[in-house]
Design a protein around this motif. Structure first.
Motif, PDB file in Angstrom:
ATOM      1  N   LEU A  81      -7.075  -3.346  -2.691  1.00  0.00           N
ATOM      2  CA  LEU A  81      -6.746  -4.388  -3.096  1.00  0.00           C
ATOM      3  C   LEU A  81      -5.681  -4.336  -3.868  1.00  0.00           C
ATOM      4  O   LEU A  81      -4.848  -5.727  -4.595  1.00  0.00           O
ATOM      5  CB  LEU A  81      -7.389  -5.072  -3.998  1.00  0.00           C
ATOM      6  CG  LEU A  81      -9.479  -5.137  -3.900  1.00  0.00           C
ATOM      7  CD1 LEU A  81     -10.507  -5.140  -4.219  1.00  0.00           C
ATOM      8  CD2 LEU A  81      -9.468  -6.195  -2.583  1.00  0.00           C
ATOM      9  N   GLY A  82      -4.543  -3.481  -3.650  1.00  0.00           N
ATOM     10  CA  GLY A  82      -2.788  -3.400  -3.772  1.00  0.00           C
ATOM     11  C   GLY A  82      -2.341  -3.281  -3.085  1.00  0.00           C
ATOM     12  O   GLY A  82      -2.159  -4.653  -2.443  1.00  0.00           O
ATOM     13  N   ILE A  83      -1.141  -2.243  -2.989  1.00  0.00           N
ATOM     14  CA  ILE A  83       0.010  -2.536  -2.314  1.00  0.00           C
ATOM     15  C   ILE A  83      -0.594  -2.604  -0.876  1.00  0.00           C
ATOM     16  O   ILE A  83      -1.505  -1.404  -0.184  1.00  0.00           O
ATOM     17  CB  ILE A  83       0.807  -1.318  -2.394  1.00  0.00           C
ATOM     18  CG1 ILE A  83       1.556  -1.616  -3.617  1.00  0.00           C
ATOM     19  CG2 ILE A  83       1.922  -1.364  -1.317  1.00  0.00           C
ATOM     20  CD1 ILE A  83       2.009  -0.468  -4.273  1.00  0.00           C
ATOM     21  N   GLN A  84      -0.410  -3.442  -0.095  1.00  0.00           N
ATOM     22  CA  GLN A  84      -0.355  -3.729   1.692  1.00  0.00           C
ATOM     23  C   GLN A  84      -0.538  -2.821   2.693  1.00  0.00           C
ATOM     24  O   GLN A  84       1.610  -2.898   2.141  1.00  0.00           O
ATOM     25  CB  GLN A  84      -0.968  -5.046   1.966  1.00  0.00           C
ATOM     26  CG  GLN A  84      -2.117  -5.478   1.126  1.00  0.00           C
ATOM     27  CD  GLN A  84      -2.956  -5.482   1.600  1.00  0.00           C
ATOM     28  OE1 GLN A  84      -3.634  -5.521   2.120  1.00  0.00           O
ATOM     29  NE2 GLN A  84      -3.915  -4.848  -0.146  1.00  0.00           N
ATOM     30  N   PRO A  85      -0.152  -2.012   3.768  1.00  0.00           N
ATOM     31  CA  PRO A  85       0.186  -1.736   4.436  1.00  0.00           C
ATOM     32  C   PRO A  85       1.465  -2.832   4.884  1.00  0.00           C
ATOM     33  O   PRO A  85       0.328  -3.856   5.071  1.00  0.00           O
ATOM     34  CB  PRO A  85      -1.083  -0.470   5.846  1.00  0.00           C
ATOM     35  CG  PRO A  85      -1.969  -0.980   4.977  1.00  0.00           C
ATOM     36  CD  PRO A  85      -2.014  -2.174   3.778  1.00  0.00           C
ATOM     37  N   PRO A  86       2.021  -2.028   5.433  1.00  0.00           N
ATOM     38  CA  PRO A  86       2.914  -0.577   5.971  1.00  0.00           C
ATOM     39  C   PRO A  86       3.316  -0.259   4.961  1.00  0.00           C
ATOM     40  O   PRO A  86       4.038   0.857   5.299  1.00  0.00           O
ATOM     41  CB  PRO A  86       3.540  -1.126   6.986  1.00  0.00           C
ATOM     42  CG  PRO A  86       4.121  -2.432   7.000  1.00  0.00           C
ATOM     43  CD  PRO A  86       3.333  -3.050   6.271  1.00  0.00           C
ATOM     44  N   GLU A  87       3.703  -1.000   3.807  1.00  0.00           N
ATOM     45  CA  GLU A  87       3.872  -0.723   3.043  1.00  0.00           C
ATOM     46  C   GLU A  87       3.993   0.740   2.096  1.00  0.00           C
ATOM     47  O   GLU A  87       2.519   0.414   1.658  1.00  0.00           O
ATOM     48  CB  GLU A  87       4.551  -1.357   1.404  1.00  0.00           C
ATOM     49  CG  GLU A  87       5.507  -0.700   0.751  1.00  0.00           C
ATOM     50  CD  GLU A  87       5.862  -2.073  -0.955  1.00  0.00           C
ATOM     51  OE1 GLU A  87       6.102  -1.446  -1.655  1.00  0.00           O
ATOM     52  OE2 GLU A  87       5.388  -3.105  -0.608  1.00  0.00           O
ATOM     53  N   PRO A  88       4.044   2.540   1.434  1.00  0.00           N
ATOM     54  CA  PRO A  88       2.720   2.859   1.306  1.00  0.00           C
ATOM     55  C   PRO A  88       2.578   2.725  -0.187  1.00  0.00           C
ATOM     56  O   PRO A  88       3.354   2.158  -1.436  1.00  0.00           O
ATOM     57  CB  PRO A  88       4.082   4.244   1.289  1.00  0.00           C
ATOM     58  CG  PRO A  88       5.221   3.993   1.735  1.00  0.00           C
ATOM     59  CD  PRO A  88       4.839   2.245   1.667  1.00  0.00           C
ATOM     60  N   SER A  89       1.557   3.484  -0.823  1.00  0.00           N
ATOM     61  CA  SER A  89       0.751   3.341  -1.900  1.00  0.00           C
ATOM     62  C   SER A  89       0.591   4.912  -2.191  1.00  0.00           C
ATOM     63  O   SER A  89      -0.513   5.606  -1.156  1.00  0.00           O
ATOM     64  CB  SER A  89       0.200   2.142  -2.352  1.00  0.00           C
ATOM     65  OG  SER A  89      -0.524   2.674  -3.291  1.00  0.00           O
ATOM     66  N   LEU A  90       0.245   5.883  -3.038  1.00  0.00           N
ATOM     67  CA  LEU A  90      -0.483   6.656  -3.255  1.00  0.00           C
ATOM     68  C   LEU A  90      -1.949   6.529  -3.202  1.00  0.00           C
ATOM     69  O   LEU A  90      -2.104   7.626  -2.815  1.00  0.00           O
ATOM     70  CB  LEU A  90       0.037   7.249  -5.025  1.00  0.00           C
ATOM     71  CG  LEU A  90       1.729   7.438  -5.058  1.00  0.00           C
ATOM     72  CD1 LEU A  90       1.887   8.081  -6.602  1.00  0.00           C
ATOM     73  CD2 LEU A  90       2.141   8.577  -4.458  1.00  0.00           C
ATOM     74  N   GLY A  91      -1.869   5.670  -4.054  1.00  0.00           N
ATOM     75  CA  GLY A  91      -3.952   5.587  -3.266  1.00  0.00           C
ATOM     76  C   GLY A  91      -4.010   5.082  -1.925  1.00  0.00           C
ATOM     77  O   GLY A  91      -5.217   5.905  -2.179  1.00  0.00           O
ATOM     78  N   ARG A  92      -3.434   4.128  -1.721  1.00  0.00           N
ATOM     79  CA  ARG A  92      -3.393   4.386   0.092  1.00  0.00           C
ATOM     80  C   ARG A  92      -3.602   5.736   0.890  1.00  0.00           C
ATOM     81  O   ARG A  92      -4.728   5.891   1.780  1.00  0.00           O
ATOM     82  CB  ARG A  92      -3.019   3.176   0.270  1.00  0.00           C
ATOM     83  CG  ARG A  92      -2.927   2.752   2.043  1.00  0.00           C
ATOM     84  CD  ARG A  92      -4.658   2.037   1.553  1.00  0.00           C
ATOM     85  NE  ARG A  92      -4.607   1.806   3.219  1.00  0.00           N
ATOM     86  CZ  ARG A  92      -5.865   0.685   3.754  1.00  0.00           C
ATOM     87  NH1 ARG A  92      -6.937   0.465   2.536  1.00  0.00           N
ATOM     88  NH2 ARG A  92      -6.276   1.010   4.676  1.00  0.00           N
ATOM     89  N   MET A  93      -2.110   6.432   0.561  1.00  0.00           N
ATOM     90  CA  MET A  93      -2.303   7.702   0.964  1.00  0.00           C
ATOM     91  C   MET A  93      -3.764   8.689   0.786  1.00  0.00           C
ATOM     92  O   MET A  93      -4.128   9.371   1.708  1.00  0.00           O
ATOM     93  CB  MET A  93      -1.146   7.944   0.831  1.00  0.00           C
ATOM     94  CG  MET A  93       0.062   7.720   1.110  1.00  0.00           C
ATOM     95  SD  MET A  93       1.561   7.858   0.648  1.00  0.00           S
ATOM     96  CE  MET A  93       1.619   9.660   1.832  1.00  0.00           C
ATOM     97  N   ILE A  94      -4.011   8.327  -0.334  1.00  0.00           N
ATOM     98  CA  ILE A  94      -5.440   8.926  -0.392  1.00  0.00           C
ATOM     99  C   ILE A  94      -6.578   8.799   0.087  1.00  0.00           C
ATOM    100  O   ILE A  94      -7.277   9.402   0.316  1.00  0.00           O
ATOM    101  CB  ILE A  94      -5.453   9.232  -2.439  1.00  0.00           C
ATOM    102  CG1 ILE A  94      -4.384  10.356  -2.905  1.00  0.00           C
ATOM    103  CG2 ILE A  94      -7.351  10.170  -2.553  1.00  0.00           C
ATOM    104  CD1 ILE A  94      -4.589  10.285  -4.367  1.00  0.00           C
ATOM    105  N   PHE A  95      -6.901   7.610   0.289  1.00  0.00           N
ATOM    106  CA  PHE A  95      -7.927   6.537   1.150  1.00  0.00           C
ATOM    107  C   PHE A  95      -7.673   7.342   1.991  1.00  0.00           C
ATOM    108  O   PHE A  95      -8.973   7.642   3.003  1.00  0.00           O
ATOM    109  CB  PHE A  95      -7.193   5.139   0.616  1.00  0.00           C
ATOM    110  CG  PHE A  95      -8.564   4.693   1.529  1.00  0.00           C
ATOM    111  CD1 PHE A  95     -10.340   4.440   1.430  1.00  0.00           C
ATOM    112  CD2 PHE A  95      -8.662   4.019   2.710  1.00  0.00           C
ATOM    113  CE1 PHE A  95     -11.518   3.974   1.819  1.00  0.00           C
ATOM    114  CE2 PHE A  95      -8.643   3.283   4.037  1.00  0.00           C
ATOM    115  CZ  PHE A  95     -10.559   3.159   3.134  1.00  0.00           C
TER     116      PHE A  95
END
Length: 297
Positions: A231-245
């Motif tokens: 629900l936060g930063i959307q791909p393809p922009e990287p996010s620390l939370g998304r990388m963990i997911f």
């Protein structure tokens, strides 16, 4: 004389506080870490060794090496480069959202505490209603209504932390508005805006500075949590939370995909918390007195 002496004493107190802050090695180290993080956030696009979306499937899931210090992910993208740019995004969101919360929350808190009466009651009841919701649940509700994205994430985190600053500002204002120098300034014909700018704001800045440092740490965690949930930063922009997911399906074979982004969040949040604790120790009169007494002994 009272209105003239108050700013000088406040300035001398700040100088003394910064001197005490410089004596705390933990605070200095945390400040240094935050400076490094800030530099990385500003220069991430230039210092990243690879493009954040440079796909290299033949080199996917490569462990840390000389070519890729933090290894590669399932698409062969450089993890270090993505962490650097993700840190930039997280810091940007945290700073902007907390700035929003400071401006709105402090304004509401000062007005409520300074004016009092029915206005204080109405504003604080609204703040209490916002406090009734858990932080993450309220942020999720805002994102669910407005849709995922960077702007929505900033607004959601800002709304969540606004009541915190409102309460801190109100409580501090209630303690300052009854001081003699405020009464003297009012008796001399000073207007409300002058009193707020000259006396109220300078004397409530200490708790607000500490709260800002702590809120930045929790804003980093909130952004990571929202991005982890998609629900936060959307791909393809990287996010620390998304990388963990994204690393969940590769934990056993590519531990670096989760460890390094998680370590980045841990270091940033810990640095903000330690720096906030140091600020609290020197800006709180009781803690400062104890520190000064230890220094003399």
């Amino acid at each position: 004389m009272t209105t003239m002496d108050t700013p000088k004493s406040t300035e001398n107190s700040r100088v003394s506080s910064w001197r005490l802050l410089a004596r705390n090695p933990v605070t200095l180290v945390s400040a240094l870490v935050l400076v490094v993080v800030a530099v990385v956030a500003v220069t991430a696009n230039w210092i990243a060794p690879f493009g954040i979306n440079d796909i290299d499937v033949p080199n996917a899931l490569q462990p840390p090496s000389g070519a890729h210090w933090f290894g590669t992910d399932e698409l062969g993208r450089d993890v270090l480069s993505r962490i650097l740019v993700a840190t930039q995004a997280s810091m940007r969101i945290a700073v902007v959202s907390v700035a929003f919360a400071v401006v709105v929350g402090v304004t509401v808190g000062i007005v409520a505490g300074f004016r009092g009466g029915c206005l204080d009651t109405v504003l604080m009841r609204v703040v209490d209603v916002m406090f009734a919701f858990p932080v993450l649940l309220l942020a999720l509700a805002v994102v669910a209504i407005l849709g995922p994205g960077v702007t929505t994430t900033i607004l959601a985190i800002g709304i969540v932390y606004t009541p915190i600053f409102a309460r801190v500002a109100r409580a501090s204002t209630l303690g300052v508005r009854t001081e003699p120098y405020v009464a003297v300034s009012r008796a001399m014909g000073a207007g409300d805006l002058y009193i707020l700018r000259r006396h109220i704001l300078p004397n409530i800045s200490g708790p607000l500075i500490v709260q800002t440092s702590l809120s930045l740490a929790f804003a980093i965690l909130s952004e990571a949590a929202l991005s982890f949930l998609g629900l936060g930063i959307q791909p393809p922009e990287p996010s620390l939370g998304r990388m963990i997911f994204d690393s969940q399906g590769f934990v056993t074979m590519a531990w670096w995909m989760a460890v390094f982004p998680g370590a980045a969040i841990f270091v940033i949040v810990l640095a903000f918390n330690l720096f906030g604790d140091g600020l609290r120790d020197v800006l709180d009169p009781k803690q400062r007195t104890m520190i000064e007494a230890r220094g003399k002994r």
